[in-house]
Design a protein around this motif. Structure first.
Motif, PDB file in Angstrom:
ATOM      1  N   VAL B  63       0.801  -1.172  -0.374  1.00  0.00           N
ATOM      2  CA  VAL B  63      -0.068  -0.282   0.186  1.00  0.00           C
ATOM      3  C   VAL B  63       0.745   1.306  -0.048  1.00  0.00           C
ATOM      4  O   VAL B  63       0.263   2.303   0.615  1.00  0.00           O
ATOM      5  N   ASP B  64       1.928   0.700  -0.350  1.00  0.00           N
ATOM      6  CA  ASP B  64       3.285   2.026  -0.727  1.00  0.00           C
ATOM      7  C   ASP B  64       2.464   3.376   0.703  1.00  0.00           C
ATOM      8  O   ASP B  64       3.094   4.596   1.050  1.00  0.00           O
ATOM      9  N   CYS B  65       2.433   2.110   2.031  1.00  0.00           N
ATOM     10  CA  CYS B  65       2.265   2.892   3.377  1.00  0.00           C
ATOM     11  C   CYS B  65       4.312   4.286   4.125  1.00  0.00           C
ATOM     12  O   CYS B  65       3.995   4.327   4.782  1.00  0.00           O
ATOM     13  N   ILE B  66       4.598   3.271   3.646  1.00  0.00           N
ATOM     14  CA  ILE B  66       6.585   3.674   4.054  1.00  0.00           C
ATOM     15  C   ILE B  66       7.556   4.503   3.346  1.00  0.00           C
ATOM     16  O   ILE B  66       7.283   4.433   2.130  1.00  0.00           O
ATOM     17  N   ASP B  67       7.991   5.513   3.695  1.00  0.00           N
ATOM     18  CA  ASP B  67       8.246   6.352   2.947  1.00  0.00           C
ATOM     19  C   ASP B  67       9.829   6.737   3.929  1.00  0.00           C
ATOM     20  O   ASP B  67      10.240   6.849   5.787  1.00  0.00           O
ATOM     21  N   VAL B  68      10.680   5.972   2.676  1.00  0.00           N
ATOM     22  CA  VAL B  68      12.623   6.754   3.467  1.00  0.00           C
ATOM     23  C   VAL B  68      13.644   7.227   3.124  1.00  0.00           C
ATOM     24  O   VAL B  68      13.367   7.023   1.353  1.00  0.00           O
ATOM     25  N   VAL B  69      13.896   7.553   4.075  1.00  0.00           N
ATOM     26  CA  VAL B  69      14.980   8.866   3.112  1.00  0.00           C
ATOM     27  C   VAL B  69      16.880   8.731   3.275  1.00  0.00           C
ATOM     28  O   VAL B  69      16.349   8.652   4.819  1.00  0.00           O
ATOM     29  N   LYS B  70      17.549   8.177   3.173  1.00  0.00           N
ATOM     30  CA  LYS B  70      18.389   7.820   2.931  1.00  0.00           C
ATOM     31  C   LYS B  70      19.714   8.791   3.287  1.00  0.00           C
ATOM     32  O   LYS B  70      19.342   9.569   2.815  1.00  0.00           O
ATOM     33  N   ALA B  71      20.559   8.560   4.730  1.00  0.00           N
ATOM     34  CA  ALA B  71      21.294   9.764   5.172  1.00  0.00           C
ATOM     35  C   ALA B  71      22.460   9.313   5.260  1.00  0.00           C
ATOM     36  O   ALA B  71      22.319   7.503   5.373  1.00  0.00           O
ATOM     37  N   GLU B  72      24.092   9.887   5.456  1.00  0.00           N
ATOM     38  CA  GLU B  72      24.526   9.162   5.251  1.00  0.00           C
ATOM     39  C   GLU B  72      26.147   9.580   6.787  1.00  0.00           C
ATOM     40  O   GLU B  72      25.523  10.540   6.883  1.00  0.00           O
ATOM     41  N   THR B  73      26.499   9.345   8.416  1.00  0.00           N
ATOM     42  CA  THR B  73      27.409   9.886   8.452  1.00  0.00           C
ATOM     43  C   THR B  73      28.392  10.179   8.052  1.00  0.00           C
ATOM     44  O   THR B  73      28.872   9.585   7.361  1.00  0.00           O
ATOM     45  N   GLU B  74      29.491  10.943   8.616  1.00  0.00           N
ATOM     46  CA  GLU B  74      30.908  10.317   8.000  1.00  0.00           C
ATOM     47  C   GLU B  74      31.562   9.943   8.234  1.00  0.00           C
ATOM     48  O   GLU B  74      32.071   9.510   7.390  1.00  0.00           O
ATOM     49  N   ASP B  75      31.453   8.549   8.798  1.00  0.00           N
ATOM     50  CA  ASP B  75      32.098   7.752   8.891  1.00  0.00           C
ATOM     51  C   ASP B  75      31.236   6.191   8.079  1.00  0.00           C
ATOM     52  O   ASP B  75      32.198   5.432   7.570  1.00  0.00           O
ATOM     53  N   GLY B  76      30.523   7.208   7.217  1.00  0.00           N
ATOM     54  CA  GLY B  76      29.480   5.875   5.802  1.00  0.00           C
ATOM     55  C   GLY B  76      28.630   4.730   6.238  1.00  0.00           C
ATOM     56  O   GLY B  76      28.241   4.110   5.581  1.00  0.00           O
ATOM     57  N   ARG B  77      28.453   4.753   7.640  1.00  0.00           N
ATOM     58  CA  ARG B  77      27.156   3.905   8.263  1.00  0.00           C
ATOM     59  C   ARG B  77      26.187   4.894   7.415  1.00  0.00           C
ATOM     60  O   ARG B  77      26.015   6.258   7.639  1.00  0.00           O
ATOM     61  N   TRP B  78      25.046   4.091   6.820  1.00  0.00           N
ATOM     62  CA  TRP B  78      23.464   4.441   6.524  1.00  0.00           C
ATOM     63  C   TRP B  78      22.570   4.641   7.385  1.00  0.00           C
ATOM     64  O   TRP B  78      22.466   3.452   8.334  1.00  0.00           O
ATOM     65  N   TYR B  79      21.573   5.215   7.513  1.00  0.00           N
ATOM     66  CA  TYR B  79      21.268   5.737   8.469  1.00  0.00           C
ATOM     67  C   TYR B  79      19.196   6.263   7.575  1.00  0.00           C
ATOM     68  O   TYR B  79      19.631   7.213   6.771  1.00  0.00           O
ATOM     69  N   PRO B  80      18.380   6.176   8.159  1.00  0.00           N
ATOM     70  CA  PRO B  80      16.948   6.900   8.271  1.00  0.00           C
ATOM     71  C   PRO B  80      17.354   8.272   8.335  1.00  0.00           C
ATOM     72  O   PRO B  80      16.893   8.333   9.188  1.00  0.00           O
ATOM     73  N   GLU B  81      17.019   8.926   7.377  1.00  0.00           N
ATOM     74  CA  GLU B  81      16.632  10.588   8.043  1.00  0.00           C
ATOM     75  C   GLU B  81      15.362  10.878   8.351  1.00  0.00           C
ATOM     76  O   GLU B  81      15.190  11.756   8.971  1.00  0.00           O
ATOM     77  N   THR B  82      14.648  10.320   7.377  1.00  0.00           N
ATOM     78  CA  THR B  82      12.994  10.165   7.583  1.00  0.00           C
ATOM     79  C   THR B  82      12.822   8.871   7.571  1.00  0.00           C
ATOM     80  O   THR B  82      13.232   8.111   6.467  1.00  0.00           O
TER      81      THR B  82
END
Lengths: 866, 171
Positions: B63-82
């Motif tokens: 149902v397309d109800c999840i929205d994720v926006v990627k961000a990256e820390t200084e050391d290369g770890r990906w994490y969701p900004e949103t």
């Protein structure tokens, strides 16, 4: 071309003879898995993934497993892709390629658009059986444009084959032995080639990726792609602009058989992302923000005083035509000097004679003369095409020995490094010198003379030794090509190129490169140079100047620009970003940039191409703003209506309407969808505290939907294609399914329509020596620096070398300037002086646009800066 | 005919069983741990966010109800900004949990998410992130991924050899 008949998985097929089985199969839509094969790079048989069972004929029951990419198609061949033994072999190949591949897909930008992922899924491999350790590599810092993650490498050699073999780069190579093969530079540092960005698409996995995309990342399935045209030079490469959340996140190559093929340059790829920088969002009067009504009233008042219109070589045909309508044809001028306007008009005239060469035709040439143009700086993608020309002779020799060109390594060996004759006649050292037979250095004003000498030699008249040699080489060629442009700020090289082509005969082709994306369109609209506008203002025939999307300081003699600002009572400037012209204008109106509005541009070969809005709800297109300023509204509500009006005003440009289907065009599935089927987050996106309702925004100017509802991929007509749309093939490796032959035209023909037929060129401008004191200007063109907008793209700007002012040591000594001293040209930006004996005496070489306007016709004064 | 009689008998037997009334909401039902209701984002054993913003949950969501926006820390770890889930749309199918390569997104037995205001059913990362590891104890995606992050250099992930020496000519 003869045909051969063969059967693939029991289905009788007929294909062109002389190709490899893999290309032929992909062209037929048969999905043969592959890695190392690339449509533009040929076959090397390195990865062993395209294994198929081949039977020589009806009597050959057993057959044998062979690599499809290394096998020529043959009459009566029976090919079994589905053969269990071949399928098993392909699965094992994937398994061994994956032995060292990291468990990275979740944190890899390539994931979702990864050729390795696609092939792995296709062969069914999902669990690593190999119980031993994975080899690992350290990464390198490859500069601001590309990421490097060597663990993901599967050693297909596509990167080095492209970078070294195709693009002529020297600083990327393979190191190490055994299974430690390492693809990188000798040491950390930015990749030097202006085509390095293509590695992000060439690499079938996530070793090289677009760093800017990674910073503002969205998966490929989450981005809506729009067909766009590059605005950074006159080549007009086709692009996909990928957007999510109102932001263009990535620009990628969109295959066009006659122009960019599989590759674009870094200026196009990264320069297009200037759209977020120095935006003009609000109208301004006298430096203060104003509302729309006040602005409109102020503009009406200014227009009532009589106005000249100054059109732009980077704005769309529509915007220029609207401006022409606003001010009247006789008061419509180009935002460039008369020398440039006339030279581009002359180019259109030469090309209208049917001699124009597309990039694809350039690649097929067998002798080339370049007159004055630093192609790598002014039209980088054309320089890449010229490098392929340089391989033609080797391929021809290999073909004589029975080695087809697609058998890449073998053809290189059999070709013995033979080169076709390429003569480069340029003022300075050229990036293409390594492929030139004759790298001749001539000061800008002598380049045309050399061209005329070659023409004279061809006619059998007396000429200098070097010209005679070049003439002989051109005469001996079957497909000679002459290249010229306006890079040195002089139009006489165009005439010389034309003279050489005429002297050669009907078969000779001309590739002429005007300075900008729509220079030719502006010339075809009949705009004369800026001098006319200044004269009209100075003689009181007009009081207002309307400048549409052009920074005059970049393009014309600064004294002329000063006169314009002095003579005009009111200057109205329309632009998408702050420039040196908008900063001085009395009234500033924001308009759309390339990503916000549809528009038509005419490229160097006279091909009109349509670019579409990549984001919805942006600023209005230039022509819409201009239509709103007219006393009587012209009734152009849509692009189609605008193009009808354009065809009436400028019959020469009438075919521009045919470049793409109109907004009313519908397929059985409706419009063409920008977004992929699997776009995620629709019901959660951008909703801090609110729940989305309503319909997606509509596009009045195109048959493209801002949603996933509609036709996808190859179902769409070529000019509207938003993806390659091959199920299971999510990377750029899907392109060969949509082309006739690996490098051929797009299925359904390449987009674009020529607007040249019937054009009569203006008379050439008599070249006269620049007047006044000072040095003759020699603009330097930088592949990493576009126009005033493209230069703002942050990552490209980081990659771009510092601007340069260079003098011959003797001239510097005469003026009394020392190496490294801060100097300025004509009171412009100050930079440290470079002394370079390669600069012709009596000239000042400086970065085009930023430090030195590119138009010639004036002398420049170099002074020490405060 | 036989089938009809059997069916009637099966239903008829229910007439003889004891009546059961769930005392909800006073008495909460005891649901199994794998019951699929309110979604949470869990953390690694070391307390770091598990989600790497790979978007697989978002694309798996029917149902397309999840929205994720990627961000990256200084050391290369990906994490969701949103990280946003619209529970007004969620159908609790659990595909997101199945798709998640890092065990970050998990469904819990807490089904009491009803609300009068649709907009308050839009949960952001702050609403979703919990302190613990949830149902999957001990798993750390970064320990098996090949990308280097702070505290885990190249060659230090599970099953990885030390980085190669390119100047070594030995086989």
């Amino acid at each position: 071309m003869s045909k051969v008949r063969l059967t693939i998985d029991g289905i009788a097929r007929e294909v062109e003879a002389g190709q490899d089985l893999l290309s032929a199969s992909l062209g037929l839509g048969v999905e043969v898995p592959h890695f190392c094969w690339h449509a533009a790079l040929g076959s090397v048989g390195a990865c062993r993934l395209c294994a198929v069972r081949i039977h020589d004929g009806p009597d050959d029951d057993e057959g044998r497993i062979e690599m499809a990419c290394m096998t020529p198609v043959a009459e009566g061949q029976r090919v079994e892709l589905a053969d269990p033994e071949a399928a098993e072999m392909r699965a094992r190949v994937i398994e061994w390629l994956m032995v060292n591949h990291p468990h990275d897909c979740a944190v890899c930008e390539e994931g979702g658009a990864c050729h390795l992922q696609d092939m792995t899924v296709a062969t069914g491999h999902h669990r690593r059986r190999f119980r031993f350790e994975k080899r690992t590599h350290r990464n390198q810092d490859l500069g601001p444009l590309l990421t490097h993650e060597m663990n993901r490498c599967i050693a297909c050699y596509r990167c080095t084959r492209f970078y070294r073999g195709y693009a002529g780069g020297r600083d990327l190579d393979v190191f190490g032995a055994h299974d430690r093969a390492y693809f990188g530079r000798y040491e950390d540092g930015p990749l030097e080639s202006p085509f390095a960005g293509n590695l992000a698409e060439v690499c079938p996995t996530g070793v090289f990726n677009d760093k800017g995309w990674s910073e503002h990342y969205a998966r490929k399935w989450d981005m809506a792609a729009t067909p766009a045209i590059c605005t950074q030079c006159s080549v007009g490469c086709n692009l996909f602009a990928a957007e999510r959340g109102g932001r263009v996140r990535r620009v990628q190559n969109r295959y066009h058989g006659a122009i960019n093929g599989h590759f674009i340059c870094d200026r196009g790829r990264f320069g297009a992302l200037h759209v977020a920088e120095a935006r003009l969002d609000h109208p301004r009067i006298g430096g203060a923000p104003a509302d729309a009504e006040t602005t409109r009233a102020a503009v009406q008042e200014a227009l009532a005083k009589g106005a000249v219109g100054i059109g732009s070589p980077r704005a769309s045909l529509e915007t220029n035509a609207a401006l022409r309508r606003l001010v009247g044809a006789e008061r419509f001028f180009a935002g460039v000097g008369e020398a440039e306007a006339r030279a581009v008009g002359r180019m259109a005239g030469w090309l209208a004679k049917g001699r124009g060469a597309s990039l694809k035709q350039m690649e097929a040439a067998d002798a080339v003369l370049v007159l004055g143009e630093d192609l790598t700086g002014t039209a980088p993608r054309a320089a890449l095409a010229l490098r392929q020309t340089a391989r033609g002779a080797a391929d021809a020799l290999a073909a004589e020995k029975g080695v087809p060109a697609w058998l890449d390594n073998a053809a290189r060996v059999a070709g013995e490094g033979r080169r076709p004759p390429v003569a480069l006649v340029t003022p300075m050292t050229d990036a293409l010198d390594d492929v030139a037979t004759w790298a001749l250095r001539r000061p800008p004003e002598e380049v045309a003379a050399f061209g005329q000498a070659v023409a004279a030699a061809l006619r059998g008249e007396a000429a200098e030794e070097a010209a005679r040699e070049v003439a002989e080489a051109l005469k001996a060629a079957e497909r000679p090509l002459v290249i010229a442009g306006f890079g040195t700020g002089r139009g006489d090289a165009v005439e010389a190129a034309g003279a050489v082509a005429e002297a050669l005969g009907e078969h000779a082709r001309l590739a002429l490169f005007p300075p900008e994306a729509n220079s030719l369109g502006l010339a075809l609209a009949g705009a004369e140079g800026l001098e006319g506008a200044v004269a009209a203002l100075e003689h009181g025939r007009a009081g207002t100047a309307v400048i549409a999307e052009v920074d005059l300081v970049e393009r014309a003699d600064p004294r002329l620009v000063e006169r314009l600002f002095a003579a005009a009572e009111t200057v109205i400037a329309l632009d998408s970003a702050e420039t040196r012209t908008t900063a001085r204008a009395d009234i500033v109106l924001p308009v759309a940039d390339w990503s916000e509005a549809a528009g038509t541009l005419v490229n160097h070969e006279g091909r009109a191409q349509r670019s579409f809005a990549a984001v919805s709800g942006g600023r209005p297109a230039g022509w819409r703003v201009l239509a709103g300023l007219m006393a009587v509204r012209p009734g152009w509500d849509t692009l189609d209506a605008m193009l009808d009006a354009l065809a009436r005003d400028l019959p020469q440009l009438a075919p521009a309407k045919e470049t793409a289907p109109g907004a009313a065009f519908r397929l059985p599935l409706g419009q063409v969808a920008r977004a992929p089927w699997r776009m995620s987050g629709r019901t959660a996106q951008d909703l801090a505290g609110r729940v989305p309702e309503g319909t997606p925004p509509a596009d009045d100017d195109a048959a493209l939907a801002f949603s996933m509802e509609g036709a996808q991929g190859a179902d769409a007509p070529p000019a509207l294609r938003t993806s390659y749309g091959v199920p299971g093939w999510h990377s750029a490796s899907a392109a060969p399914f949509l082309t006739d032959g690996p490098d051929g035209p797009m299925a359904g023909d390449d987009p674009g329509v020529s607007v040249l037929p019937g054009f009569t060129a203006p008379a050439p401008l008599a070249e006269h020596a620049p007047r006044g004191a000072g040095l003759a200007p020699l603009p330097l063109h930088e592949p990493f620096s576009g126009d005033e907008l493209g230069r703002r793209a942050q990552r490209l700007a980081q990659r771009c070398p510092a601007p340069v002012i260079a003098l011959h040591p003797d001239d510097a000594a005469e003026i009394g300037l020392a190496d490294g001293q801060r100097v300025a040209v004509d009171g412009g930006e100050a930079v440290p002086l470079t002394l370079d004996p390669a600069v012709p005496k009596g000239h000042v070489a400086a970065t085009a646009g930023r430090l030195l306007p590119r138009g010639g016709g004036h002398r420049a004064i170099v002074e020490a800066a405060e | 005919m036989r089938g009809v009689v059997q069916s009637l008998a099966a239903v008829g037997r229910k007439l003889l069983t004891r009546k059961y009334t769930a005392g909800y909401p006073e008495v909460k039902p005891e649901l199994p741990a794998r019951y699929r209701a309110r979604i949470v984002l869990t953390r690694d054993p070391d307390g770091q966010e598990r989600c790497v913003a790979c978007n697989l949950c978002a694309v798996a969501c029917p149902v397309d109800c999840i929205d994720v926006v990627k961000a990256e820390t200084e050391d290369g770890r990906w994490y969701p900004e949103t990280f946003r889930i619209n529970f007004a749309r969620c159908i609790f199918c659990g595909y997101c949990e199945e798709a998640c390569p890092t065990q970050a997104i998990q469904l819990t037995p807490d089904f009491e998410t009803a609300d009068y205001e649709r907009s308050s059913l839009v949960y952001d990362k702050d609403d979703l992130l919990i302190a613990g590891e949830g149902k999957q104890a001990g798993y750390t995606y970064w320990a098996v991924a090949g990308k280097a992050i702070a505290g885990k250099d190249k060659g230090e992930a599970q099953g990885e050899a030390p980085p190669t020496d390119l100047r070594d000519l030995c086989p």
